[in-house]
Design a protein around this motif. Sequence first.
Motif, PDB file in Angstrom:
ATOM      1  N   ASP A 154       0.867  -1.178   0.000  1.00  0.00           N
ATOM      2  CA  ASP A 154       0.000   0.000   0.000  1.00  0.00           C
ATOM      3  C   ASP A 154       0.906   1.231   0.000  1.00  0.00           C
ATOM      4  OD1 ASP A 154       0.882   0.428   2.605  1.00  0.00           O
ATOM      5  OD2 ASP A 154      -0.997  -0.174   3.562  1.00  0.00           O
ATOM      6  N   TYR A 155       0.306   2.428  -0.018  1.00  0.00           N
ATOM      7  CA  TYR A 155       1.145   3.622  -0.132  1.00  0.00           C
ATOM      8  C   TYR A 155       2.002   3.859   1.112  1.00  0.00           C
ATOM      9  CZ  TYR A 155      -0.818   4.979  -4.607  1.00  0.00           C
ATOM     10  OH  TYR A 155      -1.170   5.006  -5.929  1.00  0.00           O
ATOM     11  N   ALA A 156       1.638   3.192   2.233  1.00  0.00           N
ATOM     12  CA  ALA A 156       2.464   3.329   3.436  1.00  0.00           C
ATOM     13  C   ALA A 156       3.617   2.319   3.408  1.00  0.00           C
ATOM     14  CB  ALA A 156       1.607   3.128   4.674  1.00  0.00           C
ATOM     15  N   GLY A 157       3.722   1.533   2.342  1.00  0.00           N
ATOM     16  CA  GLY A 157       4.833   0.582   2.243  1.00  0.00           C
ATOM     17  C   GLY A 157       4.553  -0.728   2.964  1.00  0.00           C
ATOM     18  N   ARG A 158       3.276  -0.957   3.338  1.00  0.00           N
ATOM     19  CA  ARG A 158       2.940  -2.234   3.993  1.00  0.00           C
ATOM     20  C   ARG A 158       2.552  -3.255   2.924  1.00  0.00           C
ATOM     21  NH1 ARG A 158      -0.498   1.222   7.986  1.00  0.00           N
ATOM     22  NH2 ARG A 158      -1.583   1.482   6.007  1.00  0.00           N
ATOM     23  N   VAL A 159       2.972  -4.486   3.139  1.00  0.00           N
ATOM     24  CA  VAL A 159       2.648  -5.534   2.160  1.00  0.00           C
ATOM     25  C   VAL A 159       1.142  -5.806   2.182  1.00  0.00           C
ATOM     26  CG1 VAL A 159       2.961  -7.987   1.604  1.00  0.00           C
ATOM     27  CG2 VAL A 159       4.913  -6.632   2.391  1.00  0.00           C
ATOM     28  N   LEU A 160       0.541  -5.908   1.008  1.00  0.00           N
ATOM     29  CA  LEU A 160      -0.874  -6.313   0.908  1.00  0.00           C
ATOM     30  C   LEU A 160      -0.860  -7.835   0.738  1.00  0.00           C
ATOM     31  CD1 LEU A 160      -2.026  -3.425  -1.455  1.00  0.00           C
ATOM     32  CD2 LEU A 160      -2.580  -3.693   0.967  1.00  0.00           C
TER      33      LEU A 160
END
Length: 429
Positions: free
Chosen positions: A140-146
């Motif tokens: 996601d845009y926060a750099g968390r893996v989806l």
Amino acid sequence: MLKITKFGGSSLADASRFLRVRDIVLSDISRRVVVVSAAGKRHAGDHKITDLLYLCHAHLSYGVSCWDLWRRICDRYIDIRNGCSLQYPIEQELERIYAGLSAQTSCDYIASRGEYLSARLMAELLGYTFVDSAEWLQFDYAGRVLYDESYANLQSLADGRKIVTPGFYGVLPNGAVHTFSRGGSDVTGSLAAAALHADLYENWTDVTGILAADPRIVANPASIAQLSYEELQALSRVGTQVLHESAVEPVRSRQIPLQIRSTWQPELPGTRIGLPSTDYSAEPSIVGFAGRRNLAMLRVASSDIGRRMGDILRTLSLAGLSVFHSACALEQLTVLIDLDGSSERLHECTERLRAQLPQAQLKLRENLSVLAALLRGPDLLPKLVAAVQANGVPVHYLADTRPCLLMIVNDSQYETALRAAYSVCQKNN
Ligand code: ASP
């Protein structure tokens, strides 16, 4: 049986190492999914491809040509292609990438090209299908893996085939390349294992497993044969750095075992991670040691410490200090702080706390290290401490944070403490 095999940069530094990796992969038919890093250092004075790529980005962002650096990167991959007798037209890939570079090209995109090129060549060498991680690993845009999206993507792309996929990067929702922090190919391998419900995640590297002690201090320490996920995470929190810190969770959440193995000594079993949580009533033994240097210890004694504790920790964190451990007992709060060149900030903060807490007694000690012993069973704790002290090393603080016991010693005596503790480990195991 499906094994996900991930190879680090040192295992892929030149053509002979690529060929070695090919032999390892093809020696076991269950090694059907391969994750690769960028080429690493061939020798001590060499440079990792990823470092050169970050330098290319720095040049471009200041409007300086990166041509010389780029040539070195091209030569490395062309040499690997030639040394492996492959026909793959890597020059075309290299030209296409270089033609697209400008001052606006994102740092993550440039940094990711090492893994991309390694995977292209490895797929060719193995005769496996290349699957770009930009097509399956989503952030996601926060750099968390989806996770759900990424897992579903890889399942449909892999679809029982033999594949090679690059480590380290994926894409943001707008399709722009995004990387993990350094060493992130370990995480890609773990995600691939979780996505495909693998039976094993093999992480091939240049060490023979997780060592029981730092080999720069203890001569020929043993490799740890087995660890639980919790034990590995406990050691990593203190300082063991074999895997990226985010690499355990994906496999742990699906109870997939993880094995660290040496590309140089493939006949050795390495370290296997994924035992069920340790049973502390089992035979007592010391499993291994980890250390963390350059710490400070702040002790605050006050009759109302229970009420003050939260404020003290908040003050430290607002000052940008990183608390490694804190514990409160008998009207005293003990805080261990990582000192990363922040000694002045710590002194300033301690003075502020003195002013805020006029009734409290504050004691600050610097130049400390923590020696963490990973224990199974409680019986050896007094023996360990006694061995360290018998070697003239005072233990300033002891915290039983199972599965690790933390001993705080003077930084200058850390090596003596580790050697003394390791000798107890040898006698008892
Ligand atoms: N090549 C990247 C690095 O050097 C990522 C990795 O190797 O895992 O950090």
